[in-house]
Design an enzyme around this catalytic site. Sequence first.
Site, PDB file in Angstrom:
ATOM      1  N   ARG A  44       0.797  -1.391  -0.239  1.00 51.87           N
ATOM      2  CA  ARG A  44      -0.292  -0.305  -0.107  1.00 51.87           C
ATOM      3  C   ARG A  44       0.782   1.382  -0.188  1.00 51.87           C
ATOM      4  O   ARG A  44       1.305   1.208   1.065  1.00 51.87           O
ATOM      5  CB  ARG A  44      -0.322   0.293   1.396  1.00 51.87           C
ATOM      6  CG  ARG A  44      -1.719   1.297   1.162  1.00 51.87           C
ATOM      7  CD  ARG A  44      -2.762   0.952   2.821  1.00 51.87           C
ATOM      8  NE  ARG A  44      -3.704   2.244   2.611  1.00 51.87           N
ATOM      9  CZ  ARG A  44      -3.830   3.131   3.210  1.00 51.87           C
ATOM     10  NH1 ARG A  44      -2.711   3.598   3.930  1.00 51.87           N
ATOM     11  NH2 ARG A  44      -5.048   4.294   3.483  1.00 51.87           N
ATOM     12  N   SER A 113     -12.840  -2.864   0.696  1.00 48.86           N
ATOM     13  CA  SER A 113     -12.010  -2.289   2.683  1.00 48.86           C
ATOM     14  C   SER A 113     -13.588  -2.462   2.547  1.00 48.86           C
ATOM     15  O   SER A 113     -14.427  -1.880   2.154  1.00 48.86           O
ATOM     16  CB  SER A 113     -11.590  -1.043   2.618  1.00 48.86           C
ATOM     17  OG  SER A 113      -9.702  -1.041   2.029  1.00 48.86           O
ATOM     18  N   LYS A 142      -5.481   5.307   8.283  1.00 46.77           N
ATOM     19  CA  LYS A 142      -7.373   5.607   8.189  1.00 46.77           C
ATOM     20  C   LYS A 142      -7.222   6.911   8.969  1.00 46.77           C
ATOM     21  O   LYS A 142      -8.777   7.372   9.402  1.00 46.77           O
ATOM     22  CB  LYS A 142      -7.840   4.506   8.344  1.00 46.77           C
ATOM     23  CG  LYS A 142      -7.699   3.567   6.866  1.00 46.77           C
ATOM     24  CD  LYS A 142      -8.329   3.647   5.804  1.00 46.77           C
ATOM     25  CE  LYS A 142      -8.236   2.603   4.842  1.00 46.77           C
ATOM     26  NZ  LYS A 142      -8.185   2.775   3.544  1.00 46.77           N
TER      27      LYS A 142
END
Length: 303
Positions: A44, A113, A142
Amino acid sequence: MSKRVDWEKIRLYVITAPDAHPGKSVTDVMEQTLIGGAGMLQLRNKTGSRSEVLEQARALRVLTRRYGVPFIVNDYPDIALEVDADGVHLGQDDMSIKEARALLGDDKIIGISTHCAEHAIEAEREGADYIGVGPVFPTNTKPGKAAVTTAYVAEAASLVSIPFVAIGGITTDNADAVISAGAKRLCAVSAIVGSEDPAAVCRELLHKLTAADRAEESSKANAIADERETSGHKTEENVTLSLNGSSYQTRSATLDCLLAELGQRDKRLVAEVDGEIVPRSRWQETTLADGLRIELIQFVGGG
């Protein structure tokens, strides 16, 4: 590897986060997680250029092949194809699962997700192979995303049949609560890759998952034993049998529960009962009785 992955063996999912380990290479840190038992890795990189992401993907593809674990690329299905990753992970605002499937084909893993029950149900309906459930707790990976709490973990466990990975703010301090809510797989990011010893953190999280498995199996075994005793199928507290040539007493009611009691359930075993090999699919239905001869043979190594 692709979708032939054995999800039962994937308990810990680790995602890259270079900002959490300044001065250390992504490849070196992720190898430490694999040494510690990580079962799946995801690349990521939200801020790097495409060329940087591609370079990291190539390096992690080599690494994950060496360790025999699936490799997932976040956000870049084209890079996943270019490096022959096992799949891609999508966000709610990325391309649809249908579009990703058309691009990647049926053999690649597609994860997405999810942040609520509606997301989870839709993901399964649309053909996702697994979902991320979170963020369970507030997390810097996040920012601004509200925590879904362990309540959504419990919902996901009851609503979907595809594998799910609990993610978001999970640490060795709060993992037990997440597991108790129904999570069979955990994903920790900063808690692992940002630690001084990523392998040790991986081992501790895996230990918590295994301990929960054993507690669940023990509870099931006791329930079965109580049921057998109530129904008259068992008149004595212990069963005495021959285990690899030695006398052994157990309260386990089935072969599956016995192997959980011995800490051998997740090993690569051949189980033989009174001279007959019992496949793993029948362990739960194979009841134990006095005088049974059980031989357990464990496979090690292999190509």
